[in-house]
Design a protein around this motif. Structure first.
Motif, PDB file in Angstrom:
ATOM      1  N   LYS A 148       0.839  -1.211   0.000  1.00 39.09           N
ATOM      2  CA  LYS A 148       0.000   0.000   0.000  1.00 39.09           C
ATOM      3  C   LYS A 148       0.867   1.252   0.000  1.00 39.09           C
ATOM      4  O   LYS A 148       0.599   2.208  -0.738  1.00 39.09           O
ATOM      5  CB  LYS A 148      -0.920   0.003   1.219  1.00 39.09           C
ATOM      6  CG  LYS A 148      -2.059  -0.980   1.124  1.00 39.09           C
ATOM      7  CD  LYS A 148      -2.901  -0.943   2.386  1.00 39.09           C
ATOM      8  CE  LYS A 148      -3.949  -2.039   2.381  1.00 39.09           C
ATOM      9  NZ  LYS A 148      -4.700  -2.088   3.652  1.00 39.09           N
ATOM     10  N   LYS A 149       1.926   1.237   0.812  1.00 34.02           N
ATOM     11  CA  LYS A 149       2.819   2.397   0.849  1.00 34.02           C
ATOM     12  C   LYS A 149       3.555   2.559  -0.476  1.00 34.02           C
ATOM     13  O   LYS A 149       3.752   3.678  -0.958  1.00 34.02           O
ATOM     14  CB  LYS A 149       3.809   2.248   1.995  1.00 34.02           C
ATOM     15  CG  LYS A 149       3.171   2.385   3.348  1.00 34.02           C
ATOM     16  CD  LYS A 149       4.163   2.129   4.457  1.00 34.02           C
ATOM     17  CE  LYS A 149       3.459   2.135   5.807  1.00 34.02           C
ATOM     18  NZ  LYS A 149       4.350   1.764   6.894  1.00 34.02           N
ATOM     19  N   GLU A 150       3.950   1.427  -1.066  1.00 31.71           N
ATOM     20  CA  GLU A 150       4.636   1.475  -2.359  1.00 31.71           C
ATOM     21  C   GLU A 150       3.718   2.032  -3.436  1.00 31.71           C
ATOM     22  O   GLU A 150       4.133   2.855  -4.277  1.00 31.71           O
ATOM     23  CB  GLU A 150       5.104   0.070  -2.734  1.00 31.71           C
ATOM     24  CG  GLU A 150       5.854  -0.008  -4.038  1.00 31.71           C
ATOM     25  CD  GLU A 150       6.298  -1.416  -4.360  1.00 31.71           C
ATOM     26  OE1 GLU A 150       6.704  -1.637  -5.520  1.00 31.71           O
ATOM     27  OE2 GLU A 150       6.239  -2.298  -3.491  1.00 31.71           O
ATOM     28  N   ALA A 151       2.461   1.619  -3.428  1.00 31.85           N
ATOM     29  CA  ALA A 151       1.501   2.129  -4.417  1.00 31.85           C
ATOM     30  C   ALA A 151       1.296   3.624  -4.236  1.00 31.85           C
ATOM     31  O   ALA A 151       1.174   4.372  -5.217  1.00 31.85           O
ATOM     32  CB  ALA A 151       0.176   1.376  -4.277  1.00 31.85           C
ATOM     33  N   GLN A 152       1.256   4.077  -2.989  1.00 31.65           N
ATOM     34  CA  GLN A 152       1.053   5.503  -2.749  1.00 31.65           C
ATOM     35  C   GLN A 152       2.276   6.306  -3.183  1.00 31.65           C
ATOM     36  O   GLN A 152       2.140   7.374  -3.788  1.00 31.65           O
ATOM     37  CB  GLN A 152       0.773   5.735  -1.258  1.00 31.65           C
ATOM     38  CG  GLN A 152       0.495   7.178  -0.934  1.00 31.65           C
ATOM     39  CD  GLN A 152       0.265   7.389   0.553  1.00 31.65           C
ATOM     40  OE1 GLN A 152       0.411   6.470   1.341  1.00 31.65           O
ATOM     41  NE2 GLN A 152      -0.096   8.597   0.919  1.00 31.65           N
ATOM     42  N   VAL A 153       3.481   5.801  -2.907  1.00 27.79           N
ATOM     43  CA  VAL A 153       4.691   6.537  -3.270  1.00 27.79           C
ATOM     44  C   VAL A 153       4.888   6.571  -4.783  1.00 27.79           C
ATOM     45  O   VAL A 153       5.268   7.596  -5.351  1.00 27.79           O
ATOM     46  CB  VAL A 153       5.920   5.901  -2.567  1.00 27.79           C
ATOM     47  CG1 VAL A 153       7.214   6.448  -3.118  1.00 27.79           C
ATOM     48  CG2 VAL A 153       5.846   6.123  -1.072  1.00 27.79           C
ATOM     49  N   MET A 154       4.596   5.456  -5.472  1.00 30.95           N
ATOM     50  CA  MET A 154       4.874   5.335  -6.898  1.00 30.95           C
ATOM     51  C   MET A 154       3.658   5.620  -7.777  1.00 30.95           C
ATOM     52  O   MET A 154       3.649   5.256  -8.944  1.00 30.95           O
ATOM     53  CB  MET A 154       5.394   3.916  -7.196  1.00 30.95           C
ATOM     54  CG  MET A 154       6.646   3.554  -6.441  1.00 30.95           C
ATOM     55  SD  MET A 154       8.030   4.627  -6.794  1.00 30.95           S
ATOM     56  CE  MET A 154       8.476   4.090  -8.415  1.00 30.95           C
ATOM     57  N   ASN A 187       3.239   3.142 -15.854  1.00 30.91           N
ATOM     58  CA  ASN A 187       3.512   1.716 -16.114  1.00 30.91           C
ATOM     59  C   ASN A 187       4.267   1.034 -14.978  1.00 30.91           C
ATOM     60  O   ASN A 187       5.003   0.083 -15.202  1.00 30.91           O
ATOM     61  CB  ASN A 187       4.283   1.520 -17.419  1.00 30.91           C
ATOM     62  CG  ASN A 187       3.503   1.998 -18.613  1.00 30.91           C
ATOM     63  OD1 ASN A 187       2.273   1.939 -18.622  1.00 30.91           O
ATOM     64  ND2 ASN A 187       4.204   2.495 -19.610  1.00 30.91           N
ATOM     65  N   TYR A 188       4.102   1.487 -13.763  1.00 32.54           N
ATOM     66  CA  TYR A 188       4.758   0.835 -12.617  1.00 32.54           C
ATOM     67  C   TYR A 188       3.818  -0.203 -12.039  1.00 32.54           C
ATOM     68  O   TYR A 188       2.650   0.061 -11.807  1.00 32.54           O
ATOM     69  CB  TYR A 188       5.136   1.873 -11.543  1.00 32.54           C
ATOM     70  CG  TYR A 188       5.872   1.250 -10.382  1.00 32.54           C
ATOM     71  CD1 TYR A 188       7.214   0.953 -10.468  1.00 32.54           C
ATOM     72  CD2 TYR A 188       5.195   0.926  -9.207  1.00 32.54           C
ATOM     73  CE1 TYR A 188       7.888   0.374  -9.415  1.00 32.54           C
ATOM     74  CE2 TYR A 188       5.853   0.350  -8.152  1.00 32.54           C
ATOM     75  CZ  TYR A 188       7.211   0.065  -8.255  1.00 32.54           C
ATOM     76  OH  TYR A 188       7.865  -0.517  -7.214  1.00 32.54           O
ATOM     77  N   GLN A 189       4.325  -1.397 -11.869  1.00 34.43           N
ATOM     78  CA  GLN A 189       3.524  -2.455 -11.276  1.00 34.43           C
ATOM     79  C   GLN A 189       3.899  -2.600  -9.800  1.00 34.43           C
ATOM     80  O   GLN A 189       5.062  -2.875  -9.468  1.00 34.43           O
ATOM     81  CB  GLN A 189       3.783  -3.785 -11.985  1.00 34.43           C
ATOM     82  CG  GLN A 189       3.317  -3.795 -13.412  1.00 34.43           C
ATOM     83  CD  GLN A 189       3.627  -5.115 -14.074  1.00 34.43           C
ATOM     84  OE1 GLN A 189       4.338  -5.933 -13.520  1.00 34.43           O
ATOM     85  NE2 GLN A 189       3.082  -5.303 -15.255  1.00 34.43           N
ATOM     86  N   VAL A 190       2.923  -2.434  -8.953  1.00 33.82           N
ATOM     87  CA  VAL A 190       3.154  -2.523  -7.507  1.00 33.82           C
ATOM     88  C   VAL A 190       3.407  -3.979  -7.145  1.00 33.82           C
ATOM     89  O   VAL A 190       2.667  -4.873  -7.514  1.00 33.82           O
ATOM     90  CB  VAL A 190       1.937  -1.976  -6.723  1.00 33.82           C
ATOM     91  CG1 VAL A 190       2.148  -2.168  -5.235  1.00 33.82           C
ATOM     92  CG2 VAL A 190       1.712  -0.529  -7.064  1.00 33.82           C
ATOM     93  N   GLY A 191       4.501  -4.225  -6.413  1.00 35.26           N
ATOM     94  CA  GLY A 191       4.813  -5.568  -5.932  1.00 35.26           C
ATOM     95  C   GLY A 191       5.556  -6.418  -6.938  1.00 35.26           C
ATOM     96  O   GLY A 191       5.862  -7.584  -6.649  1.00 35.26           O
ATOM     97  N   ALA A 192       5.845  -5.905  -8.123  1.00 35.19           N
ATOM     98  CA  ALA A 192       6.562  -6.695  -9.128  1.00 35.19           C
ATOM     99  C   ALA A 192       8.021  -6.822  -8.713  1.00 35.19           C
ATOM    100  O   ALA A 192       8.607  -5.917  -8.111  1.00 35.19           O
ATOM    101  CB  ALA A 192       6.459  -6.033 -10.490  1.00 35.19           C
ATOM    102  N   ASN A 193       8.610  -7.949  -9.071  1.00 34.06           N
ATOM    103  CA  ASN A 193      10.009  -8.188  -8.739  1.00 34.06           C
ATOM    104  C   ASN A 193      10.888  -7.371  -9.675  1.00 34.06           C
ATOM    105  O   ASN A 193      10.789  -7.492 -10.900  1.00 34.06           O
ATOM    106  CB  ASN A 193      10.304  -9.686  -8.896  1.00 34.06           C
ATOM    107  CG  ASN A 193      11.673 -10.054  -8.353  1.00 34.06           C
ATOM    108  OD1 ASN A 193      12.421  -9.207  -7.897  1.00 34.06           O
ATOM    109  ND2 ASN A 193      11.988 -11.331  -8.416  1.00 34.06           N
TER     110      ASN A 193
END
Length: 133
Positions: free
Chosen positions: A96-102, A107-113
């Motif tokens: 959730k924090k990553e999605a909010q920051v990015m 084209n950024y996928q949240v949680g992708a390796n």
């Protein structure tokens, strides 16, 4: 000042008639303590008793450790499930924090390796430090 020499014959102490009584040179006191073989036997008995107590204590300690190990083995799946739930909770918070920051990156996928190794590895999950904002 000197004394005049005595002119009388010297008086010499002599034994009484019939002689002195016999001197007892034998042991007067009763023997005290243990004989040598008794001391060795007592010492050997004490050593055998001590070792038997050590062996008994080792067996009891091993049984106690075995019981604790069995308890630990029985609790391991429960503790692992608890750790997995905690991992998933932290992972969701971080996503959730990553999605909010990015959110502004196209084209950024949240949680992708970010690595292309194809091998799944758990992410390093830690609480985010608030002072690094």
């Amino acid at each position: 000042m000197s004394l005049r020499p005595n002119t009388l014959p010297p008086v010499q102490d002599m034994p009484p008639p019939g002689g002195y009584p016999e001197i007892k040179t034998g042991r007067i006191l009763k023997p005290r303590g243990l004989n040598g073989w008794q001391s060795w036997g007592l010492l050997g008995g004490m050593i055998v008793f001590g070792f038997s107590q050590v062996i008994k204590g080792n067996r009891e300690r091993n049984q106690q450790r075995l019981a604790e190990r069995q308890i630990r083995y029985n609790l391991a799946p429960i503790m692992q499930a608890e750790a997995d739930r905690e991992y998933m909770r932290r992972e969701m918070e971080n996503l959730k924090k990553e999605a909010q920051v990015m959110r502004d990156v196209p084209n950024y996928q949240v949680g992708a390796n970010p690595y292309n190794s194809g091998v799944w590895m758990p992410r390093h999950v830690q609480e985010l430090r608030r002072d690094l904002k």
